[in-house]
Enzyme design. Sequence first.
Site, mmCIF file in Angstrom:
data_model
loop_
_atom_site.group_PDB
_atom_site.id
_atom_site.type_symbol
_atom_site.label_atom_id
_atom_site.label_comp_id
_atom_site.label_asym_id
_atom_site.label_seq_id
_atom_site.Cartn_x
_atom_site.Cartn_y
_atom_site.Cartn_z
ATOM 1 N N GLU A 37 6.361 3.482 3.362
ATOM 2 C CA GLU A 37 6.713 2.065 3.189
ATOM 3 C C GLU A 37 5.975 1.209 4.212
ATOM 4 O O GLU A 37 5.806 1.609 5.371
ATOM 5 C CB GLU A 37 8.221 1.840 3.409
ATOM 6 C CG GLU A 37 9.129 2.634 2.494
ATOM 7 C CD GLU A 37 9.474 1.938 1.196
ATOM 8 O OE1 GLU A 37 9.058 0.764 1.022
ATOM 9 O OE2 GLU A 37 10.160 2.558 0.374
ATOM 10 N N THR A 38 5.558 0.039 3.763
ATOM 11 C CA THR A 38 5.082 -1.014 4.661
ATOM 12 C C THR A 38 6.026 -2.195 4.533
ATOM 13 O O THR A 38 6.316 -2.650 3.425
ATOM 14 C CB THR A 38 3.645 -1.446 4.324
ATOM 15 O OG1 THR A 38 2.760 -0.338 4.537
ATOM 16 C CG2 THR A 38 3.199 -2.610 5.207
#
Length: 262
Positions: A46-47
């Site tokens: 995830e970013t």
Amino acid sequence: MKLELYQIDAFTNQIFGGNPACVVPLQEWLPDTILLQIAKENAVAETAFFIPKDNQFQLRWFTPDIEMDLCGHATLATAHALKTILNHKENSIVFETLSGDLTVTIEGEFYTLDFPSRMPIPAELPQIISQSLSIQPKEVLKSRDYVLVFESEEDIKNIHINRSIIDQINLDPGGLIITAKGTNSDFVSRFFTPQSTHFEDPVTGSAHCSLIPYWAKELNKTNLEAFQLSDRVGHLYCEYHGNRVKISGQAKTYSVGHFWID
């Protein structure tokens, strides 16, 4: 355009443990296509992207494949970046997200996420999922994710999931949680997302929105300790509060840098 980038290991007290997330502060939103390209380039599960808004922050989460409606480890990572890198003064941070306002409180090295509770309910297991499992669950439930309950922690450690079979089903934005009562904790789990770039997620905060109410009921207790048994291992402290759950953990900064986009 030059942007800052922080990579944080969440739900761990040591580098190379827990779940890595990238955190990108913005002053205004970039097009969604650019946000997704950045997440792909970062190549972690995830970013998180955030922008300041009044006394709180707007927060969004992207995998290399899609935007997510909820992500625990990247929320914890964002709070850690704000507190330890950007010198945010308050010990309570409010994020405006697709899942409503989420609060993170900070006490020492611990970050506590206040998330929605998602009690899973009994469900039928799709044949494709059943065929992919080397061990069959004793109980099948579903909330956003399928929750498969097994006999023992050893089952969770030793199970093999045939990706070529399970990739025939698309569970976006959900996934597959496997769980059992823990040997040295209240419960353990692992998390898988068919058809995604990262098949097994190292530590999944959002999965505990379902795991906490389930195990609180099963074990008749509201304070629980949990481990996610990926190769990187995640350690979570959990509280059940009816329609809310609290998920606590630590984090470590891996890198601080910049990147450029046209």
